[in-house]
Design a protein around this motif. Structure first.
Motif, mmCIF file in Angstrom:
data_model
loop_
_atom_site.group_PDB
_atom_site.id
_atom_site.type_symbol
_atom_site.label_atom_id
_atom_site.label_comp_id
_atom_site.label_asym_id
_atom_site.label_seq_id
_atom_site.Cartn_x
_atom_site.Cartn_y
_atom_site.Cartn_z
ATOM 1 N N VAL A 1 0.860 -1.187 0.000
ATOM 2 C CA VAL A 1 0.000 0.000 0.000
ATOM 3 C C VAL A 1 0.893 1.232 0.000
ATOM 4 O O VAL A 1 1.995 1.216 0.546
ATOM 5 C CB VAL A 1 -0.954 0.047 1.219
ATOM 6 C CG1 VAL A 1 -1.968 -1.054 1.168
ATOM 7 C CG2 VAL A 1 -0.203 0.024 2.513
ATOM 8 N N LEU A 2 0.416 2.292 -0.641
ATOM 9 C CA LEU A 2 1.142 3.564 -0.641
ATOM 10 C C LEU A 2 0.757 4.344 0.610
ATOM 11 O O LEU A 2 -0.426 4.565 0.865
ATOM 12 C CB LEU A 2 0.787 4.389 -1.873
ATOM 13 C CG LEU A 2 1.361 3.917 -3.192
ATOM 14 C CD1 LEU A 2 0.760 4.720 -4.344
ATOM 15 C CD2 LEU A 2 2.866 4.064 -3.180
ATOM 16 N N LEU A 3 1.737 4.760 1.386
ATOM 17 C CA LEU A 3 1.443 5.527 2.591
ATOM 18 C C LEU A 3 1.050 6.958 2.261
ATOM 19 O O LEU A 3 0.297 7.590 2.994
ATOM 20 C CB LEU A 3 2.638 5.511 3.540
ATOM 21 C CG LEU A 3 3.029 4.125 4.059
ATOM 22 C CD1 LEU A 3 4.180 4.244 5.041
ATOM 23 C CD2 LEU A 3 1.860 3.418 4.690
ATOM 24 N N ASP B 1 0.634 -4.521 7.155
ATOM 25 C CA ASP B 1 0.729 -5.305 8.386
ATOM 26 C C ASP B 1 -0.379 -4.788 9.294
ATOM 27 O O ASP B 1 -0.456 -3.582 9.541
ATOM 28 C CB ASP B 1 2.102 -5.106 9.024
ATOM 29 C CG ASP B 1 2.257 -5.809 10.350
ATOM 30 O OD1 ASP B 1 1.304 -6.482 10.811
ATOM 31 O OD2 ASP B 1 3.344 -5.694 10.934
ATOM 32 N N PRO B 2 -1.278 -5.652 9.796
ATOM 33 C CA PRO B 2 -2.378 -5.185 10.634
ATOM 34 C C PRO B 2 -1.933 -4.420 11.880
ATOM 35 O O PRO B 2 -2.697 -3.642 12.437
ATOM 36 C CB PRO B 2 -3.109 -6.467 11.029
ATOM 37 C CG PRO B 2 -2.749 -7.452 9.988
ATOM 38 C CD PRO B 2 -1.364 -7.078 9.531
ATOM 39 N N ALA B 3 -0.695 -4.604 12.316
ATOM 40 C CA ALA B 3 -0.187 -3.887 13.485
ATOM 41 C C ALA B 3 0.359 -2.502 13.121
ATOM 42 O O ALA B 3 0.697 -1.723 14.007
ATOM 43 C CB ALA B 3 0.902 -4.710 14.167
ATOM 44 N N ASP B 4 0.442 -2.185 11.848
ATOM 45 C CA ASP B 4 0.976 -0.913 11.363
ATOM 46 C C ASP B 4 -0.179 0.059 11.124
ATOM 47 O O ASP B 4 -0.862 -0.010 10.100
ATOM 48 C CB ASP B 4 1.765 -1.159 10.076
ATOM 49 C CG ASP B 4 2.439 0.077 9.530
ATOM 50 O OD1 ASP B 4 2.191 1.191 10.032
ATOM 51 O OD2 ASP B 4 3.225 -0.084 8.576
ATOM 52 N N ARG C 1 4.611 0.223 1.383
ATOM 53 C CA ARG C 1 4.900 -0.719 2.459
ATOM 54 C C ARG C 1 3.880 -1.850 2.417
ATOM 55 O O ARG C 1 2.709 -1.616 2.108
ATOM 56 C CB ARG C 1 4.783 0.010 3.798
ATOM 57 C CG ARG C 1 5.462 -0.694 4.911
ATOM 58 C CD ARG C 1 5.450 0.024 6.230
ATOM 59 N NE ARG C 1 5.351 1.462 6.210
ATOM 60 C CZ ARG C 1 5.362 2.216 7.287
ATOM 61 N NH1 ARG C 1 5.459 1.683 8.475
ATOM 62 N NH2 ARG C 1 5.267 3.521 7.206
ATOM 63 N N ASN C 2 4.312 -3.069 2.717
ATOM 64 C CA ASN C 2 3.380 -4.186 2.792
ATOM 65 C C ASN C 2 2.471 -3.992 3.995
ATOM 66 O O ASN C 2 2.925 -3.597 5.059
ATOM 67 C CB ASN C 2 4.116 -5.521 2.902
ATOM 68 C CG ASN C 2 4.740 -5.938 1.594
ATOM 69 O OD1 ASN C 2 4.397 -5.418 0.537
ATOM 70 N ND2 ASN C 2 5.660 -6.862 1.645
#
Length: 77
Positions: free
Chosen positions: A43-45, A55-58, A52-53
């Motif tokens: 996903v593009l931040l 991650d549900p914790a991100d 960045r890939n």
């Protein structure tokens, strides 16, 4: 972080992004399913990157996914 918005079909949602493993969001089963579906994909931040890939914790990556696939109306940190 609390996020309020609407899905493509116009349904409103309000979710909390806890930033921990396990449940990526709480408050909407449809949004949680969306996040789970895209886990591990890039996903593009920001509109121009970085990528960045998911991650549900991100929390930044989960918010970026919601901004790309839903209409985010409000973000409260």
């Amino acid at each position: 972080m609390m996020v309020t918005g609407t899905l493509d079909d116009g349904s409103a949602y309000q979710v909390q992004i806890p930033g921990q493993g396990g449940s990526p969001v709480t408050g909407s089963r449809r949004v949680r399913t969306l996040v789970e579906q895209y886990t591990g994909t890039p996903v593009l931040l920001d509109p121009l990157g970085p990528r960045r890939n998911l991650d549900p914790a991100d929390t930044a990556a989960v918010l970026a996914l919601l901004q790309q696939h839903t209409q985010v109306a409000e973000v409260r940190r």
